[in-house]
Design a protein around this motif. Structure first.
Motif, PDB file in Angstrom:
ATOM      1  N   PRO A 140       0.804  -1.238   0.000  1.00  0.00           N
ATOM      2  CA  PRO A 140       0.000   0.000   0.000  1.00  0.00           C
ATOM      3  C   PRO A 140       0.827   1.275   0.000  1.00  0.00           C
ATOM      4  CG  PRO A 140      -0.024  -1.034   2.165  1.00  0.00           C
ATOM      5  CD  PRO A 140       0.655  -2.005   1.249  1.00  0.00           C
ATOM      6  N   ALA A 141       2.150   1.165   0.214  1.00  0.00           N
ATOM      7  CA  ALA A 141       2.996   2.364   0.156  1.00  0.00           C
ATOM      8  C   ALA A 141       3.460   2.659  -1.270  1.00  0.00           C
ATOM      9  CB  ALA A 141       4.214   2.189   1.067  1.00  0.00           C
ATOM     10  N   ASN A 142       3.316   1.695  -2.162  1.00  0.00           N
ATOM     11  CA  ASN A 142       3.783   1.857  -3.531  1.00  0.00           C
ATOM     12  C   ASN A 142       2.885   2.829  -4.301  1.00  0.00           C
ATOM     13  OD1 ASN A 142       3.530   0.919  -6.544  1.00  0.00           O
ATOM     14  ND2 ASN A 142       5.543   0.225  -5.861  1.00  0.00           N
ATOM     15  N   PRO A 143       3.442   3.828  -4.978  1.00  0.00           N
ATOM     16  CA  PRO A 143       2.617   4.827  -5.693  1.00  0.00           C
ATOM     17  C   PRO A 143       1.693   4.222  -6.749  1.00  0.00           C
ATOM     18  CG  PRO A 143       4.853   5.632  -5.440  1.00  0.00           C
ATOM     19  CD  PRO A 143       4.877   4.200  -5.008  1.00  0.00           C
ATOM     20  N   ASP A 144       2.182   3.236  -7.512  1.00  0.00           N
ATOM     21  CA  ASP A 144       1.332   2.610  -8.521  1.00  0.00           C
ATOM     22  C   ASP A 144       0.166   1.872  -7.880  1.00  0.00           C
ATOM     23  OD1 ASP A 144       2.033   2.819 -11.429  1.00  0.00           O
ATOM     24  OD2 ASP A 144       4.020   2.346 -10.649  1.00  0.00           O
ATOM     25  N   LEU A 198       9.373  -4.315   3.908  1.00  0.00           N
ATOM     26  CA  LEU A 198      10.517  -3.408   3.872  1.00  0.00           C
ATOM     27  C   LEU A 198      10.966  -3.199   2.435  1.00  0.00           C
ATOM     28  CD1 LEU A 198      12.067  -4.743   7.113  1.00  0.00           C
ATOM     29  CD2 LEU A 198      11.710  -2.310   6.653  1.00  0.00           C
ATOM     30  N   CYS A 199       9.991  -3.020   1.549  1.00  0.00           N
ATOM     31  CA  CYS A 199      10.286  -2.681   0.161  1.00  0.00           C
ATOM     32  C   CYS A 199      10.854  -1.270   0.115  1.00  0.00           C
ATOM     33  CB  CYS A 199       9.019  -2.791  -0.688  1.00  0.00           C
ATOM     34  SG  CYS A 199       7.793  -1.492  -0.358  1.00  0.00           S
ATOM     35  N   GLN A 200      11.285  -0.851  -1.053  1.00  0.00           N
ATOM     36  CA  GLN A 200      11.934   0.455  -1.152  1.00  0.00           C
ATOM     37  C   GLN A 200      10.995   1.597  -0.759  1.00  0.00           C
ATOM     38  OE1 GLN A 200      13.222   1.066  -5.181  1.00  0.00           O
ATOM     39  NE2 GLN A 200      11.150   1.045  -6.039  1.00  0.00           N
ATOM     40  N   ASP A 201       9.701   1.448  -1.028  1.00  0.00           N
ATOM     41  CA  ASP A 201       8.765   2.520  -0.688  1.00  0.00           C
ATOM     42  C   ASP A 201       8.521   2.591   0.816  1.00  0.00           C
ATOM     43  OD1 ASP A 201       8.010   3.540  -3.391  1.00  0.00           O
ATOM     44  OD2 ASP A 201       7.401   1.461  -3.655  1.00  0.00           O
ATOM     45  N   VAL A 253       4.236   4.491  11.164  1.00  0.00           N
ATOM     46  CA  VAL A 253       4.370   4.869   9.755  1.00  0.00           C
ATOM     47  C   VAL A 253       3.461   4.006   8.887  1.00  0.00           C
ATOM     48  CG1 VAL A 253       5.948   4.851   7.771  1.00  0.00           C
ATOM     49  CG2 VAL A 253       6.713   5.776   9.969  1.00  0.00           C
ATOM     50  N   ARG A 254       3.442   2.705   9.155  1.00  0.00           N
ATOM     51  CA  ARG A 254       2.581   1.792   8.412  1.00  0.00           C
ATOM     52  C   ARG A 254       1.112   2.161   8.589  1.00  0.00           C
ATOM     53  NH1 ARG A 254       4.289  -3.546   7.381  1.00  0.00           N
ATOM     54  NH2 ARG A 254       2.544  -4.409   8.571  1.00  0.00           N
ATOM     55  N   GLN A 255       0.735   2.551   9.782  1.00  0.00           N
ATOM     56  CA  GLN A 255      -0.646   2.975  10.028  1.00  0.00           C
ATOM     57  C   GLN A 255      -0.992   4.206   9.201  1.00  0.00           C
ATOM     58  OE1 GLN A 255      -0.585   3.476  14.295  1.00  0.00           O
ATOM     59  NE2 GLN A 255      -1.235   1.371  14.681  1.00  0.00           N
TER      60      GLN A 255
END
Length: 386
Positions: A140-144, A198-201, A253-255
């Motif tokens: 869900p942090a990934n822009p795409d 812990l992906c790059q985003d 941060v995840r929240q």
């Protein structure tokens, strides 16, 4: 007014006839919202009432409507469209039938649990601390991914959906996969560590919050290496939360990732949003009170025959979301969760005694014929107190 929803699959509508099913649910069962699966993960389920094949199988996470490409023009994600709806506009006809019968057209929407898109686009998938891809979970942090989720919501609203029910708009944990997972390790309280994305985003967002992500990652790996070596741990998650520097802040941060994505969807569509709080707050990235403030309703799955256990779940959620009016309680109306009619009636009555006014029933295509009669009686109990 009470919310009385039935979860349903598009293949049931296609096989039995959209008009006849919606008419039956409204006039005979007492439903006032029908939650149709419009985006769904891979599935195999038994269909006890089917006059033909008794199994439905889909090996792909699919959309069950023809998407409008304009809503996905700014994301590289291209969802798989089920052959079931090619040339067969189930969703628009569903919306039309719901409008005709005065029932809410609800989209039961699985957002990020998508093995098709995560496999096709590995850079959009969650990645654990060992850099393993989680090919069943979009991050869900990934822009795409975020653009895809907003576009999907906008497309559904444009078709005429009145309520979007949001499932898996969240991080996903280790264990809920596309495959039959095998594990010889008892993770205990460390399981949440193994499922952290812990992906790059996610790393970038952690760094923007002044977390030393490299140091935190190294500490997490050290703790997990110990678990893998011993095959188990007696530590609970609180132990790791206190020991690993930056972990508590990273959870926050995840929240914010989940809550802000929900807010983006809320800003993009002018219809009701019902958020399913499925999974625990740590692994899913939930901040229940914030989610409740953004969404119109929040839902929990009370899949238990125990009225006392269900009541505990409800009171815990009341405390987390700080609202009684917004809570929807969902029941699985078959199997061990509801072994008989009396269990369902008792659970519904007990929930109402705690202040619950909104309910949902799972699932039209899975439950045996007699169980639909149980739902009818449950709705009569709800209506008698409304």
């Amino acid at each position: 007014m009470s919310h009385k929803a039935m979860w349903i699959y598009p293949w049931d509508l296609a096989d039995e006839g959209i008009e006849s099913v919606i008419s039956y649910l409204v006039e005979d069962v007492g439903i006032n919202a029908v939650a149709l699966a419009t985006a769904y993960h891979s599935v195999e389920h038994l269909r006890p009432r089917s006059h033909g094949s008794k199994f439905y199988r889909s090996s792909q996470a699919s959309l069950y409507f023809e998407p409008d490409s304009v809503f996905f023009s700014e994301t590289k994600l291209r969802p798989y469209v089920s052959p079931l709806v090619k040339g067969n506009p189930v969703l628009p006809r569903f919306v039309e039938a719901c409008c005709k019968h005065g029932v809410k057209a609800e989209s039961w929407t699985v957002f990020l649990h998508n093995s098709y898109l995560a496999t096709k686009n590995p850079d959009c998938a969650q990645r654990n601390v060992y850099d393993d891809s989680m090919p069943y979970a979009l991050c869900p942090a990934n822009p795409d991914v975020r653009t895809y989720a907003v576009g999907l919501s906008r497309n559904l609203a444009a078709i005429g959906i009145q309520i979007i029910e949001l499932e898996s708009l969240s991080y996903m944990s280790f264990g809920h996969t596309h495959y039959h997972s095998k594990s010889g390790v008892d993770f205990g309280g460390a399981q949440a560590l193994f499922g952290l994305c812990l992906c790059q985003d996610c790393r970038k967002r952690g760094g923007n919050a002044d977390i030393d992500v490299d140091r935190m990652t190294s500490q997490i790996r050290n703790e997990l290496d110990d678990v893998f070596q011993k095959g188990k741990t007696d530590n609970d998650f609180e132990h790791y939360l206190e020991k690993i520097e930056g972990l508590e802040k990273f959870i926050q941060v995840r929240q914010s990732v989940i809550s802000s994505l929900l807010q983006e969807i809320k800003d993009a569509v002018d219809i009701e949003l019902n958020f399913i709080l499925m999974g625990d707050n740590i692994t899913s990235g939930f901040a229940p009170k914030t989610i409740s403030q953004i969404s119109d309703k929040v839902e929990i799955l009370a899949y238990t025959p125990s009225a006392d256990q269900m009541k505990d779940m409800i009171y815990k959620k009341y405390q987390e979301i700080d609202s009684r009016e917004k809570l929807v309680v969902g029941y699985s109306v078959y199997g061990s969760s509801t072994p008989n009619a009396e269990t369902l009636y008792n659970n519904v009555q007990t929930a109402m005694d705690t202040g619950v006014t909104h309910f949902a029933f799972y699932n039209y295509g899975i439950m045996p014929s007699q169980n639909l009669g149980w739902v009818k009686r449950a709705n009569e109990i709800i209506d008698s107190k409304s």
